[in-house]
Design a protein around this motif. Structure first.
Motif, mmCIF file in Angstrom:
data_model
loop_
_atom_site.group_PDB
_atom_site.id
_atom_site.type_symbol
_atom_site.label_atom_id
_atom_site.label_comp_id
_atom_site.label_asym_id
_atom_site.label_seq_id
_atom_site.Cartn_x
_atom_site.Cartn_y
_atom_site.Cartn_z
ATOM 1 N N LEU A 133 0.814 -1.226 0.000
ATOM 2 C CA LEU A 133 0.000 0.000 0.000
ATOM 3 C C LEU A 133 0.845 1.273 0.000
ATOM 4 O O LEU A 133 0.302 2.373 0.039
ATOM 5 C CB LEU A 133 -0.917 -0.006 1.222
ATOM 6 C CG LEU A 133 -1.998 -1.104 1.253
ATOM 7 C CD1 LEU A 133 -2.753 -1.080 2.568
ATOM 8 C CD2 LEU A 133 -2.969 -0.920 0.079
ATOM 9 N N GLY A 134 2.167 1.103 -0.019
ATOM 10 C CA GLY A 134 3.047 2.275 -0.047
ATOM 11 C C GLY A 134 3.087 3.037 1.261
ATOM 12 O O GLY A 134 3.395 4.244 1.278
ATOM 13 N N ILE A 135 2.782 2.362 2.362
ATOM 14 C CA ILE A 135 2.800 3.005 3.680
ATOM 15 C C ILE A 135 4.244 3.084 4.166
ATOM 16 O O ILE A 135 4.953 2.076 4.183
ATOM 17 C CB ILE A 135 1.947 2.207 4.690
ATOM 18 C CG1 ILE A 135 0.477 2.201 4.251
ATOM 19 C CG2 ILE A 135 2.091 2.781 6.096
ATOM 20 C CD1 ILE A 135 -0.398 1.228 5.027
ATOM 21 N N PRO A 136 4.714 4.252 4.542
ATOM 22 C CA PRO A 136 6.089 4.371 5.046
ATOM 23 C C PRO A 136 6.303 3.497 6.287
ATOM 24 O O PRO A 136 5.461 3.458 7.176
ATOM 25 C CB PRO A 136 6.223 5.857 5.397
ATOM 26 C CG PRO A 136 5.150 6.542 4.615
ATOM 27 C CD PRO A 136 4.025 5.559 4.513
ATOM 28 N N ILE A 137 7.442 2.797 6.320
ATOM 29 C CA ILE A 137 7.795 1.942 7.455
ATOM 30 C C ILE A 137 9.019 2.537 8.134
ATOM 31 O O ILE A 137 10.044 2.774 7.492
ATOM 32 C CB ILE A 137 8.084 0.498 6.998
ATOM 33 C CG1 ILE A 137 6.846 -0.103 6.323
ATOM 34 C CG2 ILE A 137 8.524 -0.361 8.180
ATOM 35 C CD1 ILE A 137 7.096 -1.454 5.681
ATOM 36 N N ILE A 138 8.902 2.781 9.437
ATOM 37 C CA ILE A 138 10.025 3.319 10.193
ATOM 38 C C ILE A 138 10.324 2.390 11.370
ATOM 39 O O ILE A 138 9.467 1.620 11.797
ATOM 40 C CB ILE A 138 9.751 4.752 10.710
ATOM 41 C CG1 ILE A 138 8.554 4.771 11.672
ATOM 42 C CG2 ILE A 138 9.553 5.714 9.553
ATOM 43 C CD1 ILE A 138 8.356 6.100 12.377
ATOM 44 N N THR A 139 11.536 2.457 11.877
ATOM 45 C CA THR A 139 11.899 1.638 13.029
ATOM 46 C C THR A 139 11.539 2.357 14.328
ATOM 47 O O THR A 139 11.340 3.576 14.353
ATOM 48 C CB THR A 139 13.404 1.332 13.042
ATOM 49 O OG1 THR A 139 14.122 2.564 13.261
ATOM 50 C CG2 THR A 139 13.853 0.695 11.731
ATOM 51 N N ARG A 140 11.497 1.562 15.379
ATOM 52 C CA ARG A 140 11.252 2.155 16.709
ATOM 53 C C ARG A 140 12.321 3.189 17.037
ATOM 54 O O ARG A 140 12.031 4.245 17.615
ATOM 55 C CB ARG A 140 11.226 1.042 17.768
ATOM 56 C CG ARG A 140 11.051 1.532 19.182
ATOM 57 C CD ARG A 140 10.805 0.381 20.137
ATOM 58 N NE ARG A 140 11.956 -0.488 20.315
ATOM 59 C CZ ARG A 140 12.858 -0.369 21.284
ATOM 60 N NH1 ARG A 140 12.753 0.620 22.170
ATOM 61 N NH2 ARG A 140 13.851 -1.223 21.382
ATOM 62 N N GLY A 141 13.569 2.903 16.661
ATOM 63 C CA GLY A 141 14.647 3.844 16.927
ATOM 64 C C GLY A 141 14.471 5.161 16.197
ATOM 65 O O GLY A 141 14.738 6.238 16.748
ATOM 66 N N GLU A 142 14.025 5.078 14.945
ATOM 67 C CA GLU A 142 13.796 6.309 14.175
ATOM 68 C C GLU A 142 12.691 7.146 14.805
ATOM 69 O O GLU A 142 12.811 8.377 14.907
ATOM 70 C CB GLU A 142 13.435 5.949 12.736
ATOM 71 C CG GLU A 142 14.610 5.422 11.924
ATOM 72 C CD GLU A 142 14.199 4.899 10.572
ATOM 73 O OE1 GLU A 142 14.967 5.083 9.601
ATOM 74 O OE2 GLU A 142 13.106 4.289 10.459
ATOM 75 N N LEU A 143 11.625 6.487 15.257
ATOM 76 C CA LEU A 143 10.524 7.223 15.892
ATOM 77 C C LEU A 143 10.972 7.837 17.211
ATOM 78 O O LEU A 143 10.669 9.003 17.504
ATOM 79 C CB LEU A 143 9.331 6.297 16.112
ATOM 80 C CG LEU A 143 8.110 6.918 16.788
ATOM 81 C CD1 LEU A 143 7.607 8.138 16.023
ATOM 82 C CD2 LEU A 143 6.996 5.881 16.942
ATOM 83 N N LEU A 144 11.711 7.069 18.006
ATOM 84 C CA LEU A 144 12.225 7.607 19.268
ATOM 85 C C LEU A 144 13.117 8.817 19.010
ATOM 86 O O LEU A 144 13.034 9.833 19.717
ATOM 87 C CB LEU A 144 12.994 6.531 20.030
ATOM 88 C CG LEU A 144 13.650 6.954 21.353
ATOM 89 C CD1 LEU A 144 12.627 7.485 22.342
ATOM 90 C CD2 LEU A 144 14.425 5.788 21.970
ATOM 91 N N GLY A 145 13.966 8.721 17.988
ATOM 92 C CA GLY A 145 14.834 9.843 17.638
ATOM 93 C C GLY A 145 14.044 11.082 17.250
ATOM 94 O O GLY A 145 14.397 12.206 17.633
ATOM 95 N N GLU A 146 12.968 10.895 16.496
ATOM 96 C CA GLU A 146 12.118 12.021 16.100
ATOM 97 C C GLU A 146 11.496 12.689 17.318
ATOM 98 O O GLU A 146 11.489 13.922 17.437
ATOM 99 C CB GLU A 146 11.007 11.541 15.165
ATOM 100 C CG GLU A 146 11.471 11.173 13.762
ATOM 101 C CD GLU A 146 10.307 10.695 12.907
ATOM 102 O OE1 GLU A 146 9.136 10.920 13.307
ATOM 103 O OE2 GLU A 146 10.566 10.087 11.852
ATOM 104 N N LEU A 147 10.961 11.875 18.217
ATOM 105 C CA LEU A 147 10.297 12.434 19.397
ATOM 106 C C LEU A 147 11.288 13.133 20.316
ATOM 107 O O LEU A 147 11.000 14.195 20.868
ATOM 108 C CB LEU A 147 9.560 11.322 20.151
ATOM 109 C CG LEU A 147 8.399 10.651 19.406
ATOM 110 C CD1 LEU A 147 7.841 9.483 20.218
ATOM 111 C CD2 LEU A 147 7.297 11.655 19.107
#
Length: 456
Positions: free
Chosen positions: A86-100
């Protein structure tokens, strides 16, 4: 149907659920899936998070904006396949933690051992200082009753892990490294590879940031030497430290110690948790708190009132004069330190250790080290190894019985009892008044203590 802002594949783990909890508290629409229901998934559902049991492509819809995965999730996962279709972006937990974390002043705590307790204590200090931090920790911070909190203050405190270089996407203002040792050898080639990963992590510290490093650990010292920014050292054994703990005393179930900052005595501190490693962890927390301007009196009072993190030398209860303690230790160094710490607090009591090895590959690679560490207990029970990321070859290569037999060769009383219910029954029949039972491991071995306390 409204948009799902985030879908967590493997939402039931401590790390993933913490981020899901924070996003849900911010009003984001969050969903996720996991193989089994647990208390974490139940708590998330109470927060309005949609949780699916089992991984299925049917759980993925075009309404999802981002999918979040852990290191354990591979491209073979049906939900990953569905998201890609479906072309949904997939990110890792680490990437999300880094963003927050990037939205606030980030304090990242890492190391082979002690990171959960250290993260919990730093969080507790900042809470007591009324700084209202955002918190992401790998175990329950008992004083706040959770492993995650979306604070309104400027600080973001997070435990970060080295497995698969998880911390490569974290860019903190302050980094704390407790120690570096061989672990996760199913991923890393050797100790040099591990040190390289930690060095890369320190390179992520923001310009003008600080590395708080335990100089009692030669591997940490080596990594700190390669760091171009400001280093704050702490420890016990080394001279020339910025923060040094000294003058230790055990008294009435507490440890007392002094902390010296650049040679000046900051006074006496006390902590309820046993072990020299707990004093080291507390010293790093003193350094981190002072770096952020917290008053020394607040730090001292907060350390004294800290009751620890969930599954870290956690007293679960008492039955018939027998105390049950649970601990997450699953590496030989952690096991040895924890058993020594417990025996230092209770020198005249027999210590039973129910150790469930975590991962066949780790058990095989560190087998002799496990044997040496477990000899610190008076009597040992080994259940079936808890498999994690193990191949068929890994599982066939070593068993809990192998470990138990090696302990017996060292003249250590040891028993291989595969099933938890049988372990609990054995303890009921053999443990005596004034004994201590320690359940130990990163798997669900804590269930043994619960079974024992509830057995008729």
């Amino acid at each position: 149907m409204s948009k799902i802002n985030y879908h967590f594949i493997g939402i039931g783990g401590v790390g993933m659920s913490a981020l899901a909890q924070i996003l849900a508290s911010r009003g984001k629409n969050v969903s996720g899936s996991d193989l089994v229901e647990n208390q974490i998934t139940k708590n998330l559902q109470k927060q309005g998070v949609r949780v699916y049991l089992g991984h299925s492509e049917k759980n993925i819809s075009k309404d999802i904006e981002r999918a979040v995965i852990t290191a354990a999730i591979t491209d073979k996962n049906p939900e990953v396949k569905g998201a890609k279709k479906l072309g949904i972006p997939i990110i890792t937990r680490g990437e999300l933690l880094g963003e927050l974390m990037s939205e606030k002043v980030g304090i990242a705590i890492t190391g082979t051992h002690g990171k959960t307790t250290t993260s919990s204590l730093i969080s507790h200090i900042f809470e007591d200082a009324r700084l209202d931090p955002t918190i992401v920790v790998g175990g329950e911070v008992r004083n706040i009753g959770s492993h995650a909190k979306d604070g309104k203050g400027k600080y973001f405190i997070a435990e970060t892990c080295e497995y698969k270089r998880f911390f490569k996407d974290i860019h903190p203002d302050i980094a704390v490294i407790t120690n570096i040792e061989e672990d996760h050898l199913d991923y890393y080639k050797d100790l040099e590879d591990i040190k390289s990963a930690f060095a890369d992590f320190t390179g992520n510290v923001k310009d003008g940031g600080t590395l708080i490093a335990c100089f009692d650990d030669e591997n940490v010292r080596e990594v700190a030497d390669s760091f171009s920014g400001r280093v704050v050292s702490y420890g016990i054994a080394n001279g020339g430290l910025n923060y040094r703990a000294s003058d230790f005393m055990i008294e009435e179930g507490r440890q007392r110690f002094n902390v010296y900052k650049n040679g000046s005595d900051l006074g006496v501190f006390e902590i309820q948790i046993p072990g020299i490693h707990s004093i080291l962890n507390a010293t790093s927390c003193v350094a981190a708190a002072l770096e952020c301007g917290i008053k020394i009196g607040t730090i001292r009072d907060s350390i004294a009132s800290f009751t620890g993190a969930g599954r870290r030398m956690e007293e679960k209860g008492e039955k018939g004069g027998i105390t049950v303690i649970d601990d997450y230790a699953h590496h030989p160094t952690e096991i040895q330190a924890t058993l020594r710490a417990i025996k230092s607090f209770y020198p005249k009591r027999k210590v039973w250790c129910v150790f469930q090895p975590h991962q066949h590959s780790r058990t095989r690679m560190l087998l002799n080290n496990f044997v040496d560490a477990l000899t610190e207990a008076d009597e040992v029970i080994i259940p079936t190894i808890y498999p994690v990321r193990d191949t068929k070859e890994d599982i066939a290569s070593v068993s809990g019985e192998d470990l138990s037999k090696l302990l017996a060769k060292k003249n250590k009383a040891s028993h291989y009892i595969p099933e938890f219910k049988d372990v609990a029954r054995y303890l009921k029949e053999n443990a005596k008044e004034n004994d201590i039972i320690v359940t130990m491991g990163a798997g669900p071995v804590n269930e043994v203590g619960e079974m024992y306390l509830n057995i008729e």
